[in-house]
Enzyme design. Sequence first.
Site, PDB file in Angstrom:
ATOM      1  N   ASN A   1      14.864  57.777  33.492  1.00 58.83           N
ATOM      2  CA  ASN A   1      14.498  57.617  32.268  1.00 58.83           C
ATOM      3  C   ASN A   1      12.953  57.508  32.298  1.00 58.83           C
ATOM      4  O   ASN A   1      12.270  57.018  33.551  1.00 58.83           O
ATOM      5  CB  ASN A   1      15.067  56.130  31.799  1.00 58.83           C
TER       6      ASN A   1
ATOM      7  N   HIS B   1       9.749  55.636  30.476  1.00 58.97           N
ATOM      8  CA  HIS B   1       9.351  54.542  29.436  1.00 58.97           C
ATOM      9  C   HIS B   1       7.726  54.454  29.462  1.00 58.97           C
ATOM     10  O   HIS B   1       7.233  54.369  30.349  1.00 58.97           O
ATOM     11  CB  HIS B   1      10.001  53.327  30.053  1.00 58.97           C
TER      12      HIS B   1
ATOM     13  N   LYS C   1       0.294  62.380  27.646  1.00 65.27           N
ATOM     14  CA  LYS C   1      -0.261  63.440  28.608  1.00 65.27           C
ATOM     15  C   LYS C   1       0.231  62.903  30.078  1.00 65.27           C
ATOM     16  O   LYS C   1       0.363  63.988  30.819  1.00 65.27           O
ATOM     17  CB  LYS C   1      -1.669  63.123  28.466  1.00 65.27           C
TER      18      LYS C   1
HETATM   19  C1  GRF Z   1       8.304  59.560  25.129  1.00 62.22           C
HETATM   20  O1  GRF Z   1       7.366  58.891  24.635  1.00 62.22           O
HETATM   21  C2  GRF Z   1       9.140  58.665  26.115  1.00 62.22           C
HETATM   22  O2  GRF Z   1       8.287  57.587  26.759  1.00 62.22           O
HETATM   23  C3  GRF Z   1      10.046  57.583  25.194  1.00 62.22           C
HETATM   24  O3  GRF Z   1      10.398  58.530  24.250  1.00 62.22           O
HETATM   25  C4  GRF Z   1       9.447  59.384  24.012  1.00 62.22           C
HETATM   26  C5  GRF Z   1      10.115  60.789  23.887  1.00 62.22           C
HETATM   27  O4  GRF Z   1       9.281  61.904  23.593  1.00 62.22           O
HETATM   28  N1  GRF Z   1      11.237  57.302  26.141  1.00 62.22           N
HETATM   29  P1  GRF Z   1       9.475  63.232  23.517  1.00 62.22           P
HETATM   30  O5  GRF Z   1      10.818  63.402  22.744  1.00 62.22           O
HETATM   31  O6  GRF Z   1       9.906  63.852  24.977  1.00 62.22           O
HETATM   32  O7  GRF Z   1       8.489  63.999  22.831  1.00 62.22           O
END
Ligand code: GRF
Length: 207
Positions: free
Chosen positions: A113, A115, A178
């Site tokens: 995952n 985070h 980023k």
């Molecule tokens: C990311 O900011 C990640 O940290 C969190 O959910 C967001 C997903 O963004 N778990 P994306 O759908 O990959 O643009």
Amino acid sequence: MSDQPQPLVLAVLVSGNGSNLQSIIDRIDAGTINARIACVVSNTPDAHALLRARRHGIPALTHDNSTYGNRKEYDAALVKILAGYGVKLVVLAGFMRILSEVMVTAFPHAIMNIHPALLPAFPGLHAQRQALEYGVRYSGCTVHFVDCGTDTGPIIIQSVVPVMQDDTEESLSRRIQKEEHQVFPEAVRLFAEGKISVNGRHVHLLA
Ligand code: GRF
């Protein structure tokens, strides 16, 4: 016959935009990760990530949680889907559901995952908002293996970003994302190359 080992078979689970999914697709397409995304699975039919997958010819499925009575039933059906694709690593890229032990035991140390905070600080929802409200000078993102807790599994990679005085939730989220787009594909690459081992809470990365 080439000497290249078989590509790692991945599933990417999503709920939203899919920018992290895109960063992994791009690294695979560039040939820097030896992996194949067998399927992208969303718990909701309107995730933009599904369109990104289809654009790249990746099977994109909706596994709708609203049609299941409880988390374990949902996860048991998910395990069947993923096993059908021969998945060896499950990547949670903005998947907005907590997994039960049914998924966690089916893929031991094989669910990752991302985070948007430096765990163990600010687990759960709205991590960037939590960081701003707390007043930290630095935040960042964490790639970790998934266990049965919320954002509690062994940490694989972290990246630090500064928090600016005038940051909003949006500006901090952009700066963190980023970094996410660098470290998440990097963790997948290390896994694909067999360079990650886990000993209790400690993750060892081979250079
Ligand atoms: C990311 O900011 C990640 O940290 C969190 O959910 C967001 C997903 O963004 N778990 P994306 O759908 O990959 O643009």
